[in-house]
Design a protein around this motif. Structure first.
Motif, PDB file in Angstrom:
ATOM      1  N   LEU A 121       0.821  -1.365  -0.009  1.00  0.00           N
ATOM      2  CA  LEU A 121       0.058   0.096   0.077  1.00  0.00           C
ATOM      3  C   LEU A 121       0.858   1.250   0.141  1.00  0.00           C
ATOM      4  O   LEU A 121       2.050   1.244   0.982  1.00  0.00           O
ATOM      5  CB  LEU A 121      -0.785   0.131   1.236  1.00  0.00           C
ATOM      6  CG  LEU A 121      -1.824  -1.247   1.515  1.00  0.00           C
ATOM      7  CD1 LEU A 121      -2.545  -1.131   2.774  1.00  0.00           C
ATOM      8  CD2 LEU A 121      -2.678  -1.550   0.291  1.00  0.00           C
ATOM      9  N   ASN A 122       0.441   2.151  -0.602  1.00  0.00           N
ATOM     10  CA  ASN A 122       1.082   3.393  -0.777  1.00  0.00           C
ATOM     11  C   ASN A 122       0.592   4.524  -0.068  1.00  0.00           C
ATOM     12  O   ASN A 122      -0.722   4.809  -0.331  1.00  0.00           O
ATOM     13  CB  ASN A 122       1.463   4.017  -2.345  1.00  0.00           C
ATOM     14  CG  ASN A 122       2.056   3.190  -2.857  1.00  0.00           C
ATOM     15  OD1 ASN A 122       3.167   2.828  -2.616  1.00  0.00           O
ATOM     16  ND2 ASN A 122       1.798   2.857  -4.179  1.00  0.00           N
ATOM     17  N   ARG A 179      -1.449  -6.138  13.206  1.00  0.00           N
ATOM     18  CA  ARG A 179       0.066  -5.846  13.669  1.00  0.00           C
ATOM     19  C   ARG A 179       0.961  -5.734  12.522  1.00  0.00           C
ATOM     20  O   ARG A 179       2.064  -5.041  12.419  1.00  0.00           O
ATOM     21  CB  ARG A 179       0.044  -7.023  14.771  1.00  0.00           C
ATOM     22  CG  ARG A 179      -0.381  -6.403  16.073  1.00  0.00           C
ATOM     23  CD  ARG A 179       0.083  -7.342  17.274  1.00  0.00           C
ATOM     24  NE  ARG A 179      -0.610  -7.556  18.240  1.00  0.00           N
ATOM     25  CZ  ARG A 179      -1.342  -8.471  18.945  1.00  0.00           C
ATOM     26  NH1 ARG A 179      -1.321  -9.386  18.504  1.00  0.00           N
ATOM     27  NH2 ARG A 179      -2.151  -8.139  20.088  1.00  0.00           N
ATOM     28  N   GLU A 180       0.846  -6.727  11.642  1.00  0.00           N
ATOM     29  CA  GLU A 180       1.718  -6.798  10.516  1.00  0.00           C
ATOM     30  C   GLU A 180       1.618  -5.639   9.513  1.00  0.00           C
ATOM     31  O   GLU A 180       2.604  -5.240   9.288  1.00  0.00           O
ATOM     32  CB  GLU A 180       1.547  -7.989   9.480  1.00  0.00           C
ATOM     33  CG  GLU A 180       1.601  -9.624  10.275  1.00  0.00           C
ATOM     34  CD  GLU A 180       1.274 -10.750   9.440  1.00  0.00           C
ATOM     35  OE1 GLU A 180       1.745 -11.795   9.583  1.00  0.00           O
ATOM     36  OE2 GLU A 180       0.252 -10.360   8.414  1.00  0.00           O
ATOM     37  N   LEU A 181       0.682  -5.363   9.311  1.00  0.00           N
ATOM     38  CA  LEU A 181       0.480  -4.092   8.147  1.00  0.00           C
ATOM     39  C   LEU A 181       0.960  -2.769   9.123  1.00  0.00           C
ATOM     40  O   LEU A 181       1.793  -1.835   8.740  1.00  0.00           O
ATOM     41  CB  LEU A 181      -1.007  -4.112   7.782  1.00  0.00           C
ATOM     42  CG  LEU A 181      -1.229  -2.607   6.839  1.00  0.00           C
ATOM     43  CD1 LEU A 181      -0.207  -3.253   5.690  1.00  0.00           C
ATOM     44  CD2 LEU A 181      -2.495  -2.805   6.364  1.00  0.00           C
ATOM     45  N   ALA A 182       0.620  -2.614  10.337  1.00  0.00           N
ATOM     46  CA  ALA A 182       1.227  -1.502  11.236  1.00  0.00           C
ATOM     47  C   ALA A 182       2.734  -1.484  11.273  1.00  0.00           C
ATOM     48  O   ALA A 182       3.196  -0.632  10.894  1.00  0.00           O
ATOM     49  CB  ALA A 182       0.625  -1.472  12.568  1.00  0.00           C
ATOM     50  N   LYS A 183       3.312  -2.675  11.186  1.00  0.00           N
ATOM     51  CA  LYS A 183       4.714  -2.829  11.170  1.00  0.00           C
ATOM     52  C   LYS A 183       5.267  -2.618   9.910  1.00  0.00           C
ATOM     53  O   LYS A 183       6.308  -1.587  10.003  1.00  0.00           O
ATOM     54  CB  LYS A 183       5.144  -4.038  11.777  1.00  0.00           C
ATOM     55  CG  LYS A 183       6.646  -4.079  12.168  1.00  0.00           C
ATOM     56  CD  LYS A 183       7.058  -5.468  12.839  1.00  0.00           C
ATOM     57  CE  LYS A 183       8.412  -5.575  12.838  1.00  0.00           C
ATOM     58  NZ  LYS A 183       8.663  -7.214  13.445  1.00  0.00           N
ATOM     59  N   MET A 184       4.670  -2.948   8.683  1.00  0.00           N
ATOM     60  CA  MET A 184       5.068  -2.603   7.486  1.00  0.00           C
ATOM     61  C   MET A 184       5.127  -1.300   7.252  1.00  0.00           C
ATOM     62  O   MET A 184       5.944  -0.603   6.499  1.00  0.00           O
ATOM     63  CB  MET A 184       4.293  -3.553   6.620  1.00  0.00           C
ATOM     64  CG  MET A 184       4.630  -4.883   6.593  1.00  0.00           C
ATOM     65  SD  MET A 184       3.925  -6.027   5.153  1.00  0.00           S
ATOM     66  CE  MET A 184       2.383  -5.315   4.954  1.00  0.00           C
ATOM     67  N   LEU A 185       3.969  -0.617   7.795  1.00  0.00           N
ATOM     68  CA  LEU A 185       3.688   0.793   7.177  1.00  0.00           C
ATOM     69  C   LEU A 185       4.218   1.796   8.141  1.00  0.00           C
ATOM     70  O   LEU A 185       4.216   3.112   8.164  1.00  0.00           O
ATOM     71  CB  LEU A 185       2.246   1.156   7.078  1.00  0.00           C
ATOM     72  CG  LEU A 185       1.717   0.208   5.752  1.00  0.00           C
ATOM     73  CD1 LEU A 185       0.331   0.377   5.547  1.00  0.00           C
ATOM     74  CD2 LEU A 185       2.405   0.438   4.306  1.00  0.00           C
ATOM     75  N   THR A 222      -4.891   2.698  13.669  1.00  0.00           N
ATOM     76  CA  THR A 222      -5.280   3.062  12.425  1.00  0.00           C
ATOM     77  C   THR A 222      -5.837   2.125  11.331  1.00  0.00           C
ATOM     78  O   THR A 222      -6.670   2.405  10.769  1.00  0.00           O
ATOM     79  CB  THR A 222      -3.967   4.054  11.823  1.00  0.00           C
ATOM     80  OG1 THR A 222      -3.807   4.835  12.714  1.00  0.00           O
ATOM     81  CG2 THR A 222      -4.475   4.792  10.720  1.00  0.00           C
ATOM     82  N   ILE A 223      -4.893   0.983  11.222  1.00  0.00           N
ATOM     83  CA  ILE A 223      -5.047  -0.274  10.430  1.00  0.00           C
ATOM     84  C   ILE A 223      -6.547  -0.727  10.932  1.00  0.00           C
ATOM     85  O   ILE A 223      -7.082  -1.128  10.311  1.00  0.00           O
ATOM     86  CB  ILE A 223      -3.919  -1.160  10.640  1.00  0.00           C
ATOM     87  CG1 ILE A 223      -2.641  -0.385  10.542  1.00  0.00           C
ATOM     88  CG2 ILE A 223      -4.303  -2.282   9.601  1.00  0.00           C
ATOM     89  CD1 ILE A 223      -2.262   0.206   9.269  1.00  0.00           C
ATOM     90  N   GLN A 224      -6.659  -0.801  12.328  1.00  0.00           N
ATOM     91  CA  GLN A 224      -7.878  -1.346  12.721  1.00  0.00           C
ATOM     92  C   GLN A 224      -9.104  -0.562  12.128  1.00  0.00           C
ATOM     93  O   GLN A 224     -10.158  -1.192  11.821  1.00  0.00           O
ATOM     94  CB  GLN A 224      -7.826  -1.694  14.410  1.00  0.00           C
ATOM     95  CG  GLN A 224      -9.076  -2.240  14.837  1.00  0.00           C
ATOM     96  CD  GLN A 224      -9.213  -3.666  14.594  1.00  0.00           C
ATOM     97  OE1 GLN A 224      -8.242  -4.424  14.336  1.00  0.00           O
ATOM     98  NE2 GLN A 224     -10.288  -4.169  14.238  1.00  0.00           N
ATOM     99  N   LYS A 225      -8.963   0.587  12.454  1.00  0.00           N
ATOM    100  CA  LYS A 225      -9.888   1.437  11.944  1.00  0.00           C
ATOM    101  C   LYS A 225     -10.457   1.334  10.438  1.00  0.00           C
ATOM    102  O   LYS A 225     -11.642   1.205  10.128  1.00  0.00           O
ATOM    103  CB  LYS A 225      -9.817   3.030  12.189  1.00  0.00           C
ATOM    104  CG  LYS A 225     -11.079   3.934  11.883  1.00  0.00           C
ATOM    105  CD  LYS A 225     -10.549   5.385  12.334  1.00  0.00           C
ATOM    106  CE  LYS A 225     -11.648   6.414  11.981  1.00  0.00           C
ATOM    107  NZ  LYS A 225     -11.497   7.838  12.722  1.00  0.00           N
ATOM    108  N   ALA A 226      -9.372   0.993   9.779  1.00  0.00           N
ATOM    109  CA  ALA A 226      -9.331   0.996   8.201  1.00  0.00           C
ATOM    110  C   ALA A 226     -10.107  -0.351   7.960  1.00  0.00           C
ATOM    111  O   ALA A 226     -11.095  -0.610   7.015  1.00  0.00           O
ATOM    112  CB  ALA A 226      -8.080   0.968   7.595  1.00  0.00           C
ATOM    113  N   TYR A 227      -9.564  -1.365   8.442  1.00  0.00           N
ATOM    114  CA  TYR A 227     -10.120  -2.709   8.448  1.00  0.00           C
ATOM    115  C   TYR A 227     -11.741  -2.748   8.695  1.00  0.00           C
ATOM    116  O   TYR A 227     -12.640  -3.569   8.086  1.00  0.00           O
ATOM    117  CB  TYR A 227      -9.431  -3.927   9.245  1.00  0.00           C
ATOM    118  CG  TYR A 227      -8.068  -4.142   8.572  1.00  0.00           C
ATOM    119  CD1 TYR A 227      -7.661  -3.552   7.480  1.00  0.00           C
ATOM    120  CD2 TYR A 227      -7.451  -5.477   8.879  1.00  0.00           C
ATOM    121  CE1 TYR A 227      -6.509  -3.993   6.727  1.00  0.00           C
ATOM    122  CE2 TYR A 227      -6.258  -5.898   8.285  1.00  0.00           C
ATOM    123  CZ  TYR A 227      -5.781  -5.385   7.198  1.00  0.00           C
ATOM    124  OH  TYR A 227      -4.622  -5.809   6.622  1.00  0.00           O
TER     125      TYR A 227
END
Length: 130
Positions: A2-3, A39-45, A51-56
């Motif tokens: 993701l950008n 957690r994985e996406l939060a770490k990658m970005l 923030t990731i949880q809200k998007a999901y």
């Protein structure tokens, strides 16, 4: 994957939603594909997991994804785009602002239509020459 533009005025969770949807439209993300965990996406970005949880959560609310406890979040196999009047009004306003800007830049109606067709072709994975 993701950008995300941290300097953008668009909230990061909305950028994540838009990027996932674009990835699905372009075929980069397939129906049934497992998305990274929060957690994985939060770490990658390097973002806050909230923030990731809200998007999901919003992707799931829109039925773009499904979450299976203990297994993760997956792109919905049977996602069908649907008209949402509130979102349609938001999109209309975005188009209107973009068209006003394009006219002020000196673009003609034909230029604007060609630009929109080019962008749609990109989303559909079709290369279009100018």
């Amino acid at each position: 994957m993701l950008n995300i533009d941290a300097t953008s005025s668009t909230p990061i969770y909305e950028q994540i939603i838009d990027e996932v949807k674009e990835g699905i439209l372009k075929g980069i993300i397939e129906p049934g594909e497992k998305l990274p965990s929060v957690r994985e996406l939060a770490k990658m970005l390097t973002l806050n997991p909230n923030t990731i949880q809200k998007a999901y959560q919003e992707l799931e609310r829109q039925k773009v994804t499904v979450t299976i406890r203990g297994r993760g979040t997956f792109v919905s196999e049977d996602y069908q785009p649907r008209k949402d009047e509130e979102r349609l009004m938001e999109v209309s306003e975005l188009f209107k602002k973009g068209i006003v800007e394009a006219y002020y830049m000196g673009l003609t109606k034909e230029d604007i239509c060609n630009l929109i067709e080019k962008l749609i072709s990109e989303l559909e994975g079709v290369e279009k020459d100018d």
